[in-house]
Enzyme design. Structure first.
Site, PDB file in Angstrom:
ATOM      1  N   THR A  83      -6.859  -7.574   3.825  1.00 14.80           N
ATOM      2  CA  THR A  83      -7.420  -7.613   5.185  1.00 14.80           C
ATOM      3  C   THR A  83      -7.097  -8.939   5.883  1.00 14.80           C
ATOM      4  OG1 THR A  83      -9.173  -6.119   4.479  1.00 14.80           O
ATOM      5  CG2 THR A  83      -9.576  -7.352   6.511  1.00 14.80           C
ATOM      6  N   GLY A 104     -10.912  -8.903  -1.735  1.00 17.53           N
ATOM      7  CA  GLY A 104     -11.020 -10.366  -1.805  1.00 17.53           C
ATOM      8  C   GLY A 104     -11.277 -11.036  -0.461  1.00 17.53           C
ATOM      9  N   SER A 151       0.871  -1.178   0.000  1.00 17.04           N
ATOM     10  CA  SER A 151       0.000   0.000   0.000  1.00 17.04           C
ATOM     11  C   SER A 151       0.906   1.224   0.000  1.00 17.04           C
ATOM     12  CB  SER A 151      -0.896   0.014   1.240  1.00 17.04           C
ATOM     13  OG  SER A 151      -0.132   0.309   2.395  1.00 17.04           O
ATOM     14  N   HIS A 178     -13.601  -3.286   0.312  1.00 16.87           N
ATOM     15  CA  HIS A 178     -12.371  -3.406   1.102  1.00 16.87           C
ATOM     16  C   HIS A 178     -12.749  -3.601   2.573  1.00 16.87           C
ATOM     17  CE1 HIS A 178     -10.458  -0.848  -2.235  1.00 16.87           C
ATOM     18  NE2 HIS A 178      -9.944  -2.050  -2.333  1.00 16.87           N
ATOM     19  N   ASP A 199      -0.030  -0.833  -4.705  1.00 14.65           N
ATOM     20  CA  ASP A 199      -1.498  -0.885  -4.668  1.00 14.65           C
ATOM     21  C   ASP A 199      -2.051   0.549  -4.580  1.00 14.65           C
ATOM     22  OD1 ASP A 199      -3.933  -2.218  -4.520  1.00 14.65           O
ATOM     23  OD2 ASP A 199      -3.787  -2.700  -2.381  1.00 14.65           O
ATOM     24  N   HIS A 200      -3.346   0.718  -4.881  1.00 15.73           N
ATOM     25  CA  HIS A 200      -4.035   2.032  -4.792  1.00 15.73           C
ATOM     26  C   HIS A 200      -3.154   3.244  -4.512  1.00 15.73           C
ATOM     27  CE1 HIS A 200      -8.111   0.399  -4.724  1.00 15.73           C
ATOM     28  NE2 HIS A 200      -7.609  -0.595  -4.027  1.00 15.73           N
TER      29      HIS A 200
HETATM   30 ZN   LIG Z   1      -8.241  -2.421  -3.487  1.00 14.52          ZN
END
Ligand SMILES: [Zn+2]
Length: 279
Positions: free
Chosen positions: A228, A205, A45, A175, A77-78
């Site tokens: 997560t 996911g 992240s 999320h 990611d993002h």
């Molecule tokens: Zn995402």
């Protein structure tokens, strides 16, 4: 990452993309992929990158993934910060995600295009997002009333103009931890995957049933993000060991327990996504 996803999309399986937090969790992803003989995506992240710095993360990756027998991609990611995307590209990330999905359509197109232009000459994979995926990812908060699915016509236009290597349309996943049964727009996923021909990334996911994963993968999801679940294993693996051995105070034993819990969960997901044996 582009090559991995192309193969996965052709053969009908998905590559797991696991969000790491530190050296121990990175090692768990790499060893899980080796155990399953699977290609794997290590994701960071933006927050994790800022927390440790790019050079620390790259040193773990080079040490663990460098000599590995399986294909490993390093993906940001993002990210909505073009400067951080640039820094990651220059530091050795092999793949980046531009998330300008909170912006109006034209602005999302423009920002995503800038990232493609930055990445393509260096052969770096680009993932882009359209629509708003509910929940909290990093410092991006999307409230339920603000979440909206990708529009299929816009999705097709977006992919035609941007040509991302991987596309993340909002299709009803979330999320974080699901409250109740998620409503996945399978028809929308099928239409977007078929009409764009671009491998789809499944976000949110953690907590989806095995049946939902299988259906999404069969409809065109070639990348499945798991974050997560790893946050829970990271903390629960640590805490459970200490609670069971609370007189010990042996940090290496605690780290080992955390590693084992992370790795077991990652191997299970790799097997579920069908990428085991595909290295
Ligand atoms: Zn995402």
């Amino acid at each position: 990452m582009k090559n991995m996803l192309g193969k996965a999309a052709n053969k009908g399986y998905a590559v797991g993309a696991f969000n790491i937090l530190d050296y121990n969790s990175t090692k768990a992803v790499v060893l899980a992929a080796e155990q399953a003989n699977a290609p794997v995506i290590i994701q960071t992240s933006a927050k994790t990158v800022i927390f440790w710095g790019t050079s620390a993360i790259i040193s773990w990756i080079r040490q663990l993934a460098g000599p590995s027998s399986v294909p490993i991609a390093l993906h940001l990611d993002h990210c909505k910060d073009l400067d951080l995307i640039k820094e990651c590209i220059e530091s050795g990330w092999t793949s980046v995600m531009i998330d300008a999905s909170s912006k109006p359509f034209e602005e999302n197109l423009s920002l995503s295009r800038q990232v493609v232009e930055m990445a393509r000459p260096k052969d770096i994979t680009v993932e882009a997002e359209l629509g708003a995926i509910v929940g909290v990812e990093d410092d991006i908060h999307v409230k339920e009333q603000d979440a909206h699915l990708a529009d299929s016509q816009q999705a097709i236009q977006f992919c035609r103009e941007i040509k991302p290597d991987c596309f993340a349309p909002a299709i009803g996943t979330a999320h974080g931890v699901y409250k109740g049964e998620p409503k996945i727009a399978f028809d929308l996923l099928e239409e977007i995957a078929a009409k764009t021909g671009i491998p789809i990334a499944l976000h949110g996911g953690t907590g989806l049933s095995d049946e939902v994963f299988s259906k999404c993968i069969s409809l065109g999801c070639a990348k499945v993000n798991i974050s997560t679940q790893l946050k829970y294993a990271f903390i629960d693996g640590f805490v459970a060991y200490h609670n069971a051995n609370n007189k010990q105070y042996n940090p290496l034993k605690v780290i080992e327990a955390q590693f084992n819990q992370l790795k077991t969960g990652i191997v299970e997901k790799i097997e579920l996504f069908g990428s085991a044996g595909k290295a």
